[in-house]
Design an enzyme around this catalytic site. Structure first.
Site, PDB file in Angstrom:
ATOM      1  N   HIS A   1      56.285  39.581  40.749  1.00 38.77           N
ATOM      2  CA  HIS A   1      55.925  39.092  39.424  1.00 38.77           C
ATOM      3  C   HIS A   1      57.007  39.333  38.361  1.00 38.77           C
ATOM      4  CE1 HIS A   1      53.028  37.884  36.256  1.00 38.77           C
ATOM      5  NE2 HIS A   1      52.352  37.363  37.248  1.00 38.77           N
TER       6      HIS A   1
ATOM      7  N   ASP B   1      45.431  33.619  39.739  1.00 38.06           N
ATOM      8  CA  ASP B   1      46.733  34.212  39.986  1.00 38.06           C
ATOM      9  C   ASP B   1      46.653  35.721  40.253  1.00 38.06           C
ATOM     10  OD1 ASP B   1      47.482  31.675  39.225  1.00 38.06           O
ATOM     11  OD2 ASP B   1      49.000  32.332  37.793  1.00 38.06           O
ATOM     12  N   ASP B   2      47.706  36.208  40.881  1.00 35.20           N
ATOM     13  CA  ASP B   2      48.030  37.645  41.019  1.00 35.20           C
ATOM     14  C   ASP B   2      47.234  38.372  42.096  1.00 35.20           C
ATOM     15  OD1 ASP B   2      49.607  36.956  38.905  1.00 35.20           O
ATOM     16  OD2 ASP B   2      48.755  38.376  37.482  1.00 35.20           O
TER      17      ASP B   2
ATOM     18  N   HIS C   1      42.673  34.868  36.576  1.00 32.02           N
ATOM     19  CA  HIS C   1      43.243  35.883  37.469  1.00 32.02           C
ATOM     20  C   HIS C   1      42.121  36.497  38.307  1.00 32.02           C
ATOM     21  CE1 HIS C   1      46.219  35.390  34.277  1.00 32.02           C
ATOM     22  NE2 HIS C   1      47.119  35.752  35.170  1.00 32.02           N
TER      23      HIS C   1
ATOM     24  N   HIS D   1      53.431  32.913  44.340  1.00 33.01           N
ATOM     25  CA  HIS D   1      53.559  33.383  42.943  1.00 33.01           C
ATOM     26  C   HIS D   1      54.586  34.513  42.844  1.00 33.01           C
ATOM     27  CE1 HIS D   1      52.297  33.649  38.808  1.00 33.01           C
ATOM     28  NE2 HIS D   1      51.632  34.768  38.920  1.00 33.01           N
TER      29      HIS D   1
HETATM   30 ZN    ZN Z   1      50.820  35.994  37.447  1.00 37.99          ZN
END
Ligand code: ZN
Length: 202
Positions: free
Chosen positions: A80, A25-26, A167, A76
C-alpha cells in the site's frame, strides 16, 4: 482512469438498467471479508475486491472464497505505498509480488488494478499490465467508521455507473452494507464488477 475499448455491449448486462460497482479494498480480512461476502450473497450482488499481497499471503483461503462466490479479484499492491514516490522497479515489484500471492491463492491472475490512495500517473498506468480502476464515490468508511454515515454517503453521492470505494477491513463497513444494498436495490441498480462497469464509465 484507464478505459477499456468498447465496441460491443458487455455480455450479460442489460443496457436499460442502472448499474453500480461496489469495491472493497485492503483485505482480505479474516472476519470482515466473510461478513461482506455473506451480505453480498443475500442480495445476489457481485463486487470487486482489491487485495493487498501482504494480506493475501496470510488469508489465501479467504481470497479463494471471494473468487468462488463470483466476485472479481483485483491487485492493490503488496504494501500500500504511494506509487508515484517509488522507482519503476519498486512499482513493478509491488505489482508482481501481489500477483504471485493472488495466483498462489486463487489459481488465476487478478483482472484489474487499483493504486493505493488512487495515486497514479499515466506512466504508471502504462506500466501496469491491467486496467487501472479508481472510483467515483469515496464513502470515507476508513475515516468515519460509522455504519449510518456509510449509507448516507452513498445516498448523497449516488449516480449511474458509479464505482463505490469501501474497505473490507472495518466492522462498521460490514455493519452498514445491508443498508447500502437495500438502498441501491430499491433504486433499481444492478451490481456488477469493476471490469464490467468500466466500459460505461465516462
Ligand atoms: Zn487501499
Amino acid at each position: 482512469m484507464q478505459m477499456v475499448e468498447v465496441d460491443a455491449p458487455v455480455e450479460g448486462l442489460d443496457d436499460t438498467k442502472k448499474r453500480v460497482a461496489l469495491t472493497f479494498d485492503d483485505g482480505p480480512h479474516p472476519k470482515v471479508t466473510k461478513q461482506v461476502l455473506d451480505i453480498l450473497d443475500r442480495y445476489n450482488a457481485k463486487a470487486t475486491f482489491f487485495m493487498l499481497g501482504n494480506r493475501v499471503q496470510y488469508y489465501p483461503e479467504i481470497a479463494l472464497d471471494v473468487l468462488n462466490r463470483g466476485h472479481e479479484v483485483g491487485n492493490h499492491t503488496w504494501s500500500h505505498p504511494v506509487l508515484p514516490k517509488l522507482t519503476e522497479e519498486q512499482i513493478m515489484n509491488e505489482f508482481t509480488t501481489t500477483e504471485n500471492a493472488i495466483i498462489s491463492a486463487i489459481g488465476q491472475e487478478s483482472t484489474v488494478f487499483r493504486p493505493p490512495y488512487g495515486s497514479t500517473t499515466d506512466a504508471i498506468n502504462a506500466m501496469i499490465p491491467r486496467d487501472v480502476a479508481i472510483w467515483s464515490i469515496d464513502t470515507l468508511d476508513w475515516k468515519h467508521r460509522d455504519a449510518n454515515k456509510l449509507v448516507q454517503s452513498v445516498k448523497n453521492q449516488m449516480h449511474n455507473n458509479a464505482i463505490i470505494l469501501m474497505h473490507d477491513i472495518h466492522q462498521s463497513t460490514a455493519d452498514g452494507l445491508n443498508g447500502v444494498l437495500d438502498y441501491l436495490t430499491n433504486e433499481g441498480y444492478e451490481f456488477v464488477t469493476v471490469s464490467n462497469i468500466m466500459p460505461y464509465v465516462q
